[in-house]
Scaffold this motif. Sequence first.
Motif, PDB file in Angstrom:
ATOM      1  N   GLY A   1       0.817  -1.204   0.000  1.00  0.00           N
ATOM      2  CA  GLY A   1       0.000   0.000   0.000  1.00  0.00           C
ATOM      3  C   GLY A   1       0.847   1.248   0.000  1.00  0.00           C
ATOM      4  N   SER A   2       0.192   2.371   0.201  1.00  0.00           N
ATOM      5  CA  SER A   2       0.867   3.666   0.219  1.00  0.00           C
ATOM      6  C   SER A   2       0.186   4.571   1.238  1.00  0.00           C
ATOM      7  CB  SER A   2       0.841   4.311  -1.163  1.00  0.00           C
ATOM      8  OG  SER A   2      -0.493   4.578  -1.564  1.00  0.00           O
TER       9      SER A   2
ATOM     10  N   ARG B   1      -4.223   9.822   3.646  1.00  0.00           N
ATOM     11  CA  ARG B   1      -4.843   8.911   2.661  1.00  0.00           C
ATOM     12  C   ARG B   1      -4.014   7.631   2.633  1.00  0.00           C
ATOM     13  NH1 ARG B   1      -6.943  10.182  -3.364  1.00  0.00           N
ATOM     14  NH2 ARG B   1      -8.705  10.781  -2.040  1.00  0.00           N
TER      15      ARG B   1
ATOM     16  N   SER C   1      -3.868   3.788   0.943  1.00  0.00           N
ATOM     17  CA  SER C   1      -4.344   2.827  -0.049  1.00  0.00           C
ATOM     18  C   SER C   1      -3.708   1.480   0.249  1.00  0.00           C
ATOM     19  CB  SER C   1      -3.962   3.275  -1.469  1.00  0.00           C
ATOM     20  OG  SER C   1      -4.595   4.495  -1.788  1.00  0.00           O
TER      21      SER C   1
ATOM     22  N   GLN D   1      -3.792  -2.919  -0.891  1.00  0.00           N
ATOM     23  CA  GLN D   1      -4.288  -3.978  -1.771  1.00  0.00           C
ATOM     24  C   GLN D   1      -3.672  -5.309  -1.364  1.00  0.00           C
ATOM     25  OE1 GLN D   1      -3.185  -3.451  -5.868  1.00  0.00           O
ATOM     26  NE2 GLN D   1      -1.100  -2.808  -5.392  1.00  0.00           N
TER      27      GLN D   1
ATOM     28  N   SER E   1      -8.872  -4.551  -2.414  1.00  0.00           N
ATOM     29  CA  SER E   1      -8.169  -3.265  -2.386  1.00  0.00           C
ATOM     30  C   SER E   1      -9.143  -2.182  -1.932  1.00  0.00           C
ATOM     31  CB  SER E   1      -7.591  -2.909  -3.760  1.00  0.00           C
ATOM     32  OG  SER E   1      -8.626  -2.658  -4.686  1.00  0.00           O
ATOM     33  N   SER E   2      -8.587  -1.136  -1.329  1.00  0.00           N
ATOM     34  CA  SER E   2      -9.423  -0.029  -0.871  1.00  0.00           C
ATOM     35  C   SER E   2      -8.547   1.180  -0.601  1.00  0.00           C
ATOM     36  CB  SER E   2     -10.188  -0.425   0.403  1.00  0.00           C
ATOM     37  OG  SER E   2     -11.117   0.587   0.757  1.00  0.00           O
ATOM     38  N   THR E   3      -9.176   2.356  -0.623  1.00  0.00           N
ATOM     39  CA  THR E   3      -8.498   3.617  -0.314  1.00  0.00           C
ATOM     40  C   THR E   3      -9.295   4.338   0.767  1.00  0.00           C
ATOM     41  OG1 THR E   3      -7.601   3.821  -2.552  1.00  0.00           O
ATOM     42  CG2 THR E   3      -7.702   5.821  -1.229  1.00  0.00           C
ATOM     43  N   TYR E   4      -8.580   4.857   1.769  1.00  0.00           N
ATOM     44  CA  TYR E   4      -9.212   5.495   2.915  1.00  0.00           C
ATOM     45  C   TYR E   4      -8.694   6.922   3.058  1.00  0.00           C
ATOM     46  CZ  TYR E   4      -9.852   0.544   4.204  1.00  0.00           C
ATOM     47  OH  TYR E   4     -10.152  -0.787   4.210  1.00  0.00           O
ATOM     48  N   ASP E   5      -9.580   7.829   3.328  1.00  0.00           N
ATOM     49  CA  ASP E   5      -9.228   9.201   3.682  1.00  0.00           C
ATOM     50  C   ASP E   5      -9.671   9.428   5.121  1.00  0.00           C
ATOM     51  OD1 ASP E   5      -8.095  10.431   1.230  1.00  0.00           O
ATOM     52  OD2 ASP E   5     -10.034   9.853   0.383  1.00  0.00           O
TER      53      ASP E   5
END
Length: 670
Positions: free
Chosen positions: A209-210, A219, A221, A223, A235-239
């Motif tokens: 991730g990053s 943020r 991300s 996977q 996979s998902s992205t979180y703020d």
Amino acid sequence: MRVPTMDARQFIAELKTRGVYRTAALYCAGAWALLQVADLFFPILGLPDESVTLVLVAAGIGFFPAMLLAWWFDLTPEGVVSGSVAANSGVRQAPASAPHILELGMILALVVSVGYLYIERLQDDGATAPPRAAPGERPSIAVMPFVNMSDSGDMAYLGDGVAEEILNLLARLNELNVAARTSSFFFRDANPDLKQVAQSLGVGHILEGSVRRDGEQVRVSAQLIDTVTGFQVWSSTYDRHVGGLLALQEDIARQVVDSLQVVLSDSARQRLDQPVDIDPAAYDFYLRGRDFLRQQADEANLSTAVALFERALAISPSFAAAWAGVCDGVLGRYVQTLSTADFQRADAACQQALNLDANAIPVYVSQGNLYRVSGRYEESLAAFSRGLALAPATVEAYLGRGKTHAAMGEGPAAVADFDKAIQLQPNYWRAYNELGTFYFTRGDYLSALPLLEKVAEFNPDSDTTFHNLGSMYYMLGRVEEASRAWSRSVELTPSAETLSNLGSALFYSGDFSGAAQRYRQAIALAPDNYRYWGNLGEALRFLDDQAPERKQAFERAIALAEEVVQVNPSEPLPRAMLASYQAQLGSRRAALAYLKPLHQTGDQPISVLYYMAMASDMLGMDGLALDALAQAVELGYPPHLLAMDANFADLRSEPRFTNLLPAGKEKKQQ
């Protein structure tokens, strides 16, 4: 007589007439179906992947006999007849038409596709495939360091911290096999292919991730990748606000568990769902402190780490992991300085961490190391075993337990723990270093050398690596290589231990003034380490005009060594050195008080035997001195160093001493 010939069109027509087209199509279709069935059901039946390959090989081998049989024989309403009879039954073959060409093309395409699948499968099986969990086995996963995408380059600790905390959450689940942090983080800057990582770490899935931080917003991300297929499983992205980072890590861990379809026990689910209420600022300081602990364990990094943990505790006094961090940092400093104040502070921090969280794995590792350093070996083993019960893949616990077994004289148990650590983390330099150091301290230099050289490959910018390697070369008589390694260590970070070793090299070469100067430099970096004061006194012993400083050096060494004995009464080395210091000051009674129990104990390590010999020699007990030196040489102490050692100059006329030297040993063997 002219031999009849057949042109291409006639041959194609003959193939069709004899039913070869139809047989090829049916054979390929059947092989395709058989392969799909095998690929689907063989793993369920517990058969190895090689079984599917055998099906492919058998299908490939059977293709050509099937085509020959189709050429020579044909199945008709009248039964099986010769293909040539059917072909020449009087039916005139029509010239090739568009439908016939299309039919031929489709059959060829089917044959080519099956052939391509066959070759691809063989190529895949020829390579080492990442392991896939068999039925009943635990899924395996490696958590890679999350890439820092922040505009500020000093945020690298954040990505590492997020990944490490997710890894720690997953490692507490017995239903998962999780590659340890030091193994997965080994690939941080290498940018390797994920299949390569999976093969190296022995895992079936990788979480990567990053992280990007902008002010108080983060943020993240993530996977999850199946390393066998290369496909994303999730996979998902979180703020989130930075204050929600801990909850986010727990959420990602749950998503991983759900995506892997892991069935958790009630206790495991409770551990995963246990809420953590920590101030965001305190957590940020904690992550920064852990980042410094991951770096080279020198005075600057250790002190910075401790200061950051203390800032976290100033905000959240009940943060158990931060207390464990203080314990790790201060204990690391004590090992270098031997300051009693550092030990007492580490002890208090460990106890506080344990009181706050009795299920924290880092707490038990810290506690085990603390108990070992203080000689409380049984308690040390219990602490490490408790940590391993919580997380069986905790490599640091195996290393700590191995060092405890080594201190107890239980060599096979120590090697077993070190080997287990290497098995769990084949890319972790510290595991090789601990095993190499174990062999080194027991005089098995040939076994230690390849391990320490491997450490240098993994950790080329570590002063500790080159310090240990230099010591190894020196004990093998490779003095020039030792000097280069030690010089490289000092270039990287001037440590007290390396400066002391350089002083010892000068001492053995007869440069006592240069040796004393190096020892003074070591003392400046670690003023509470009794060994450096003792080394200085030994060098000044051969400089006639330095008697007052020599006496002061030995007195300081004695005072500091006695404090170490109070911390760990069972450690024989400081007692042997105290006997030597007292003897060199002329305090016979005090020297004998330390020396006699050591002679009565029995087997002693090489370093202890050396100082027992020195003390005995200074007290005029030449027989006991020669006995101790003979035992040390038998265990692996290098005779070439004994030949250069000014401390035993008065024994060189003794035949027993001469027989211990290289020339004497060679003569004895002849």
